[in-house]
Design a protein around this motif. Sequence first.
Motif, PDB file in Angstrom:
ATOM      1  N   GLY A  73       1.467   4.384   7.947  1.00  0.00           N
ATOM      2  CA  GLY A  73       1.602   6.124   7.820  1.00  0.00           C
ATOM      3  C   GLY A  73       1.589   6.565   6.506  1.00  0.00           C
ATOM      4  O   GLY A  73       0.791   7.500   6.328  1.00  0.00           O
ATOM      5  N   ILE A  74       2.350   6.064   5.541  1.00  0.00           N
ATOM      6  CA  ILE A  74       2.656   6.515   4.019  1.00  0.00           C
ATOM      7  C   ILE A  74       1.297   6.536   3.197  1.00  0.00           C
ATOM      8  O   ILE A  74       0.870   7.477   2.968  1.00  0.00           O
ATOM      9  N   PRO A  75       0.525   5.328   3.103  1.00  0.00           N
ATOM     10  CA  PRO A  75      -0.722   5.554   2.418  1.00  0.00           C
ATOM     11  C   PRO A  75      -1.766   6.189   3.204  1.00  0.00           C
ATOM     12  O   PRO A  75      -2.608   7.138   2.423  1.00  0.00           O
ATOM     13  N   SER A  76      -1.761   6.132   4.407  1.00  0.00           N
ATOM     14  CA  SER A  76      -2.752   6.916   5.014  1.00  0.00           C
ATOM     15  C   SER A  76      -2.524   8.688   4.949  1.00  0.00           C
ATOM     16  O   SER A  76      -3.448   9.365   4.694  1.00  0.00           O
ATOM     17  N   THR A  77      -1.333   8.909   5.170  1.00  0.00           N
ATOM     18  CA  THR A  77      -1.098  10.238   5.125  1.00  0.00           C
ATOM     19  C   THR A  77      -1.150  10.811   3.581  1.00  0.00           C
ATOM     20  O   THR A  77      -1.834  11.947   3.220  1.00  0.00           O
ATOM     21  N   LEU A  78      -0.786  10.249   2.568  1.00  0.00           N
ATOM     22  CA  LEU A  78      -0.860  10.727   1.075  1.00  0.00           C
ATOM     23  C   LEU A  78      -2.536  10.667   0.894  1.00  0.00           C
ATOM     24  O   LEU A  78      -2.794  11.638   0.086  1.00  0.00           O
ATOM     25  N   GLY A  79      -3.196   9.845   1.217  1.00  0.00           N
ATOM     26  CA  GLY A  79      -4.536   9.610   0.882  1.00  0.00           C
ATOM     27  C   GLY A  79      -5.351  10.862   1.579  1.00  0.00           C
ATOM     28  O   GLY A  79      -6.320  11.530   0.829  1.00  0.00           O
ATOM     29  N   PRO A 124       0.851  -1.217  -0.278  1.00  0.00           N
ATOM     30  CA  PRO A 124      -0.015  -0.063   0.084  1.00  0.00           C
ATOM     31  C   PRO A 124       0.804   1.225   0.151  1.00  0.00           C
ATOM     32  O   PRO A 124       0.631   2.043  -0.527  1.00  0.00           O
ATOM     33  N   ALA A 125       2.018   1.331   0.602  1.00  0.00           N
ATOM     34  CA  ALA A 125       2.922   2.456   0.886  1.00  0.00           C
ATOM     35  C   ALA A 125       3.502   2.708  -0.665  1.00  0.00           C
ATOM     36  O   ALA A 125       3.391   3.941  -1.194  1.00  0.00           O
ATOM     37  N   LEU A 126       3.793   1.830  -1.299  1.00  0.00           N
ATOM     38  CA  LEU A 126       4.565   1.847  -2.594  1.00  0.00           C
ATOM     39  C   LEU A 126       3.323   2.312  -3.539  1.00  0.00           C
ATOM     40  O   LEU A 126       3.672   3.177  -4.366  1.00  0.00           O
ATOM     41  N   VAL A 127       2.328   1.843  -3.465  1.00  0.00           N
ATOM     42  CA  VAL A 127       1.294   2.255  -4.394  1.00  0.00           C
ATOM     43  C   VAL A 127       0.631   3.568  -4.259  1.00  0.00           C
ATOM     44  O   VAL A 127       0.701   4.293  -5.254  1.00  0.00           O
ATOM     45  N   ALA A 128       0.697   4.169  -2.882  1.00  0.00           N
ATOM     46  CA  ALA A 128       0.393   5.470  -2.713  1.00  0.00           C
ATOM     47  C   ALA A 128       1.313   6.318  -3.083  1.00  0.00           C
ATOM     48  O   ALA A 128       1.246   7.494  -3.634  1.00  0.00           O
TER      49      ALA A 128
END
Length: 633
Positions: free
Chosen positions: A602-608, A28-32
Amino acid sequence: MSLPLNLESPRTDASSVVERSVLRAWAPALVAIGAALSLNSYLLGGIVAQNHVPFPSAAQVRHLSAAIAMTDKMNALEMEDPTWKPTTRRMSDKSGDLMEYTRRRHRLLGDYVHEDVSGQFSLFGKISISIIYFAYWIFLMFPNWFLPIGRPGIALGGGMTMVVFRYILQMTNHGPFFDAEKVIIMEPLMLLFGLMLTTIYLEKMERGGLFDKLRDSLDDPVNWKRSAKIMLMSTLGSAAVMNDSVVLIFSGVVVDLCVRHKVANSLPYLLSLATTANIGSALTMTGNPQNILIVSLAYDNISWMEFASNMVFPVLVATTINSAMMLVYYRRELFPGSSGMRENMGIIFLGNRTPEMLGQEHAYYARQAAMSDNQSISTGWSKWSIIQCIVVTVFLFFFCAGFDVCVVSITAGCCLMLTASYKRQHYDPRAEEDAMLDDDDNVIPPKKIYDMDGNEIVPEEEELITESETTLTEVDYGLLMLFIGQFILIGSFDDTGVPQGFFALTMGKCAEREVMTNGGCVYWFVVIITVLSNIASNVPVCQMLAATFPYATPYQWMQVSFSATIAGNLTMLGSAANMIVAFQAAKVGDRTFTSERHAPFGIPSTLGCLFIGTFLLKVFHTSPDCSVKLDTC
């Protein structure tokens, strides 16, 4: 011939399982990250080329012209009187305008204004300071990779290294004088001390008191409901008080709940507390330190209601996104025994239960029944609990009324300290020594003691136990040392001008102040603010932007505030609230909240949250993209 094959196959399976688990965690982080870069490239016509940079509107052109004219006036005043400096952000009457910056919640703003001294560094000085900073940044991010020193020791060592090296640079003419005392912002330190003092006394004063009642209000036999309660409390509390206050008070509560329910992985609950505390704090101007600073730095006045009206929609949607991702990403821990998302939806909306969840509920209610049978402590409100409620209520009132948060928090802690000391001296039962009995159950008198001359030694009266020997020793002074070291590291790094250069270089054609929050530039702008907030911390980034764009519009400051706050969820070092949660959990033996485990969520949540919230703030903002004081609206 088949034996070697059978022996080697488990190794291959084990390695493939590890690879799949790592890929599943970081996918999910890489996709985000890929989606964020692709979206910005599409909106700008290429991140490097930036062929789709928007044109400024007529109002923005007028605002830029007025800002340039005001800057020229300030420069003329400096040339006319070299002793006059607008570094206090409080211009004298001869400037002829209303530019009056004062701290609304803290001391005068002069100590917080960024002064550009980057031109006094040599190239060697800038590079060496940057290397030292990023080395200690990695040490703080991954403290267990090297010697077991701990984050407070690493941060303090980094600060001392920076002070010594800056002195060497000054002596060799490679850098200016470094005033380490000036870069240490005292308000967060005093606030943390007062909150720690208040929290300790709320917890230690009485069993079954206010602290235990708060813990019981968040308890629930169902895992996902317990996580949802933590997120709701954290969001509302951070908006009302301050995110650092909420996580400092409730970190221990969350860990206690995990221990009570014998949770194998406490990370979802600690993340629920930290991430929603950062998001909820974006709602109000008193939710976090950078919001307080932004309201003080803004050239135009921004009221409490104006700030909240801009942020309510983005914060509400960001909270929903973060909560939904929490329930999906940690579905195995929060929905034990569930077969998939469809069953999870039935559990949430229809009240279904899996056998594992029913077993947890039965164990919970059995434990509650056993505790109620064996517990002699009253579950009502004692006079000490009432005193705690009064002190906390008065604390929250003065906090929200705009009084100095440092004075309010330390005063609340001192009031509870006096109450606890009086209670222990006059009401708590004293420990009595066990009396010795003879064969006839008669009390044996205490044995007399004599000195060398045969004189009886009379035992001294029982010495009173002071607060300095008990409760004050439980204050986490290591946490204060952590922040002091970080302030010194960040302050020295900001002096080099590297963060400002990074901002100008990466923004490219969007760096012009009249278009950086327009069209597709606004999404690239918030990405750069997010990256800088995780590298150089969000408060110094706000100081840097105030020095670079002193006449930014209220709408531009709203975008800075939202992105700098949401950026706190990207990495462990992105927010002080994350550090507090990790430190408080580690203090009681829970070390699951680490950088490696925080980043995949944290990365996908933050970017979304960042991109969707930025879009909503861009469309539904109520603050003007012009200056009322400069008469450009």
